[in-house]
Scaffold this motif. Structure first.
Motif, PDB file in Angstrom:
ATOM      1  N   ILE A  93     -11.942  17.461 -11.990  1.00 56.87           N
ATOM      2  CA  ILE A  93     -12.371  18.709 -11.361  1.00 56.87           C
ATOM      3  C   ILE A  93     -11.290  19.344 -10.496  1.00 56.87           C
ATOM      4  N   LEU A  94     -10.197  18.625 -10.251  1.00 61.22           N
ATOM      5  CA  LEU A  94      -9.188  19.096  -9.315  1.00 61.22           C
ATOM      6  C   LEU A  94      -8.310  20.178  -9.937  1.00 61.22           C
ATOM      7  N   ASP A  95      -8.200  21.306  -9.261  1.00 60.12           N
ATOM      8  CA  ASP A  95      -7.344  22.407  -9.706  1.00 60.12           C
ATOM      9  C   ASP A  95      -5.962  22.223  -9.094  1.00 60.12           C
ATOM     10  N   CYS A  96      -5.018  21.759  -9.901  1.00 60.93           N
ATOM     11  CA  CYS A  96      -3.675  21.525  -9.377  1.00 60.93           C
ATOM     12  C   CYS A  96      -2.639  21.789 -10.456  1.00 60.93           C
ATOM     13  N   ASN A  97      -1.375  21.844 -10.059  1.00 65.84           N
ATOM     14  CA  ASN A  97      -0.293  22.118 -10.993  1.00 65.84           C
ATOM     15  C   ASN A  97       0.227  20.862 -11.678  1.00 65.84           C
ATOM     16  N   SER A  98       0.168  19.737 -10.992  1.00 61.03           N
ATOM     17  CA  SER A  98       0.620  18.488 -11.601  1.00 61.03           C
ATOM     18  C   SER A  98      -0.071  17.309 -10.943  1.00 61.03           C
ATOM     19  N   LYS A  99      -0.202  16.217 -11.723  1.00 56.56           N
ATOM     20  CA  LYS A  99      -0.866  15.013 -11.234  1.00 56.56           C
ATOM     21  C   LYS A  99      -0.011  13.797 -11.560  1.00 56.56           C
ATOM     22  N   GLY A 100      -0.164  12.780 -10.764  1.00 60.16           N
ATOM     23  CA  GLY A 100       0.527  11.526 -11.023  1.00 60.16           C
ATOM     24  C   GLY A 100      -0.425  10.361 -10.882  1.00 60.16           C
ATOM     25  N   LEU A 101      -0.220   9.325 -11.690  1.00 59.09           N
ATOM     26  CA  LEU A 101      -1.089   8.149 -11.644  1.00 59.09           C
ATOM     27  C   LEU A 101      -0.246   6.894 -11.553  1.00 59.09           C
ATOM     28  N   GLY A 102      -0.590   6.021 -10.616  1.00 58.70           N
ATOM     29  CA  GLY A 102       0.109   4.758 -10.468  1.00 58.70           C
ATOM     30  C   GLY A 102      -0.865   3.594 -10.492  1.00 58.70           C
ATOM     31  N   ILE A 103      -0.336   2.407 -10.758  1.00 59.99           N
ATOM     32  CA  ILE A 103      -1.132   1.179 -10.743  1.00 59.99           C
ATOM     33  C   ILE A 103      -0.787   0.410  -9.475  1.00 59.99           C
ATOM     34  N   PHE A 104      -1.800  -0.058  -8.774  1.00 58.50           N
ATOM     35  CA  PHE A 104      -1.579  -0.732  -7.499  1.00 58.50           C
ATOM     36  C   PHE A 104      -0.655  -1.935  -7.619  1.00 58.50           C
ATOM     37  N   ARG A 105       0.270  -2.026  -6.666  1.00 59.15           N
ATOM     38  CA  ARG A 105       1.127  -3.198  -6.500  1.00 59.15           C
ATOM     39  C   ARG A 105       1.302  -3.457  -5.006  1.00 59.15           C
ATOM     40  N   PRO A 106       1.143  -4.685  -4.561  1.00 57.74           N
ATOM     41  CA  PRO A 106       1.327  -5.001  -3.133  1.00 57.74           C
ATOM     42  C   PRO A 106       2.806  -5.113  -2.788  1.00 57.74           C
ATOM     43  N   LEU A 107       3.361  -4.064  -2.221  1.00 58.43           N
ATOM     44  CA  LEU A 107       4.793  -4.062  -1.903  1.00 58.43           C
ATOM     45  C   LEU A 107       5.090  -4.969  -0.704  1.00 58.43           C
ATOM     46  N   PRO A 108       6.226  -5.652  -0.709  1.00 57.93           N
ATOM     47  CA  PRO A 108       6.605  -6.537   0.398  1.00 57.93           C
ATOM     48  C   PRO A 108       6.561  -5.810   1.737  1.00 57.93           C
ATOM     49  N   GLY A 109       5.946  -6.452   2.718  1.00 57.33           N
ATOM     50  CA  GLY A 109       5.823  -5.851   4.035  1.00 57.33           C
ATOM     51  C   GLY A 109       4.492  -5.165   4.261  1.00 57.33           C
ATOM     52  N   SER A 110       3.768  -4.908   3.170  1.00 58.28           N
ATOM     53  CA  SER A 110       2.475  -4.244   3.306  1.00 58.28           C
ATOM     54  C   SER A 110       1.402  -5.257   3.708  1.00 58.28           C
ATOM     55  N   TYR A 111       0.275  -4.743   4.168  1.00 62.54           N
ATOM     56  CA  TYR A 111      -0.830  -5.603   4.595  1.00 62.54           C
ATOM     57  C   TYR A 111      -1.307  -6.492   3.448  1.00 62.54           C
ATOM     58  N   PHE A 112      -1.514  -5.877   2.280  1.00 63.42           N
ATOM     59  CA  PHE A 112      -2.038  -6.646   1.149  1.00 63.42           C
ATOM     60  C   PHE A 112      -1.043  -7.705   0.690  1.00 63.42           C
ATOM     61  N   TYR A 113       0.249  -7.386   0.699  1.00 67.74           N
ATOM     62  CA  TYR A 113       1.269  -8.352   0.292  1.00 67.74           C
ATOM     63  C   TYR A 113       1.218  -9.587   1.184  1.00 67.74           C
ATOM     64  N   ASN A 114       1.220  -9.372   2.487  1.00 63.79           N
ATOM     65  CA  ASN A 114       1.204 -10.505   3.429  1.00 63.79           C
ATOM     66  C   ASN A 114      -0.071 -11.336   3.272  1.00 63.79           C
ATOM     67  N   GLU A 115      -1.188 -10.653   3.041  1.00 65.45           N
ATOM     68  CA  GLU A 115      -2.457 -11.359   2.873  1.00 65.45           C
ATOM     69  C   GLU A 115      -2.451 -12.216   1.602  1.00 65.45           C
ATOM     70  N   PHE A 116      -1.963 -11.643   0.508  1.00 64.53           N
ATOM     71  CA  PHE A 116      -1.957 -12.365  -0.769  1.00 64.53           C
ATOM     72  C   PHE A 116      -0.983 -13.541  -0.756  1.00 64.53           C
ATOM     73  N   ILE A 117       0.144 -13.370  -0.079  1.00 68.45           N
ATOM     74  CA  ILE A 117       1.115 -14.459   0.030  1.00 68.45           C
ATOM     75  C   ILE A 117       0.531 -15.601   0.857  1.00 68.45           C
ATOM     76  N   SER A 118      -0.105 -15.276   1.971  1.00 69.01           N
ATOM     77  CA  SER A 118      -0.667 -16.304   2.858  1.00 69.01           C
ATOM     78  C   SER A 118      -1.813 -17.063   2.189  1.00 69.01           C
ATOM     79  N   LYS A 119      -2.557 -16.388   1.321  1.00 65.73           N
ATOM     80  CA  LYS A 119      -3.691 -17.025   0.646  1.00 65.73           C
ATOM     81  C   LYS A 119      -3.303 -17.671  -0.686  1.00 65.73           C
ATOM     82  N   GLY A 120      -2.041 -17.501  -1.094  1.00 66.12           N
ATOM     83  CA  GLY A 120      -1.587 -18.093  -2.340  1.00 66.12           C
ATOM     84  C   GLY A 120      -2.010 -17.324  -3.576  1.00 66.12           C
ATOM     85  N   VAL A 121      -2.553 -16.120  -3.390  1.00 66.76           N
ATOM     86  CA  VAL A 121      -2.939 -15.285  -4.538  1.00 66.76           C
ATOM     87  C   VAL A 121      -1.697 -14.782  -5.257  1.00 66.76           C
TER      88      VAL A 121
END
Length: 255
Positions: A93-121
């Protein structure tokens, strides 16, 4: 102003008065990282925005007469298929000139990265550091609450919504700089070459490999780039003045 620029802005920073000032200063487009069409997901990733806020920000950008670029991400931790469906519906439904799509990745230094490393995920020794920033493909790790096979189908559907029926507009300088790459892309999808300084203007030429148009564009660009930079800049200025005179002339006739 002769300066032309594009801005990356958060949705919660956008308001009509700021956009008017940006446009006056030479801004021609705005990119917003919307990320998700689900309020639940936005809260989980601590985005500090809402779906309604994103809709309002996009509307403000279009009302200001600026080009609108938006980006989304699929595969956030705890994200369900229902959440992803909300994101895909938002894309539609979004009226825009261009769109981009990415797939989630936990980049080093991010909250999710630190959490996944600490939990062994996530294991540091299993990370492909050479391909860490490639958000266009699904990594071997899956973090959302959707089976991998199903997730791949959802991503394919989202990509079709994003890019399936749209032209890809590129500037003529890109054609010159990467002719082999552009020809390869143009053999698979629809490409238009922007002939003016405005990427989102109506002056686009359809590009087909080995066509007269592509040969003409290549010849003109090669000859242009043989000129010294000073002459090219001055030539741009002269063309800009001529366009302004023609525009004023047409306006006077109309009036």
């Amino acid at each position: 102003t002769r300066l032309r620029w594009h801005a990356n802005v958060r949705a919660d920073q956008i308001n009509p008065s700021n956009l008017r000032l940006m446009k006056k200063a030479g801004c021609f487009g705005v990119a917003i990282g919307i990320e998700s069409g689900s309020d639940k997901t936005l809260k989980e990733i601590n985005k500090k925005t809402t779906v309604e806020m994103n809709k309002r920000a996009c509307a403000y950008v279009k009302e200001a007469g600026l080009s609108l670029c938006v980006s989304f991400v699929l595969g956030f931790p705890t994200e369900t298929e229902s959440d992803m469906r909300e994101t895909i519906n938002f894309m539609k439904i979004l009226d825009c000139n261009s769109k981009g799509l990415g797939i989630f990745r936990p980049l080093p230094g991010s909250y999710f990265y630190n959490e996944f490393i600490s939990k062994g995920v996530l294991l540091k020794e299993d990370i492909d550091w050479s391909d860490l920033g490639n958000f266009s493909i699904i990594s071997k790790y899956s973090f959302c609450d959707v089976p991998r096979a199903r997730f791949e189908k959802i991503v394919s559907e989202a990509l079709e919504v994003m890019y399936g029926s749209r032209w890809t507009a590129i500037h003529k300088d890109v054609l010159l700089g990467y002719p082999k790459l552009i020809k390869e892309i143009a053999s698979k999808t629809k490409i238009k070459i922007a002939r003016s300084e405005n990427y989102d203007s109506s002056t686009h030429v359809s590009y087909i490999p080995l066509s007269f148009t592509s040969l003409y564009n290549n010849l003109v660009l090669v000859l242009r780039n043989l000129l010294p930079l000073k002459i090219r800049v001055e030539g741009r200025r002269i063309v800009s003045v001529i366009r302004r005179i023609k525009k004023n002339f047409r306006y006077e006739i109309y009036r």
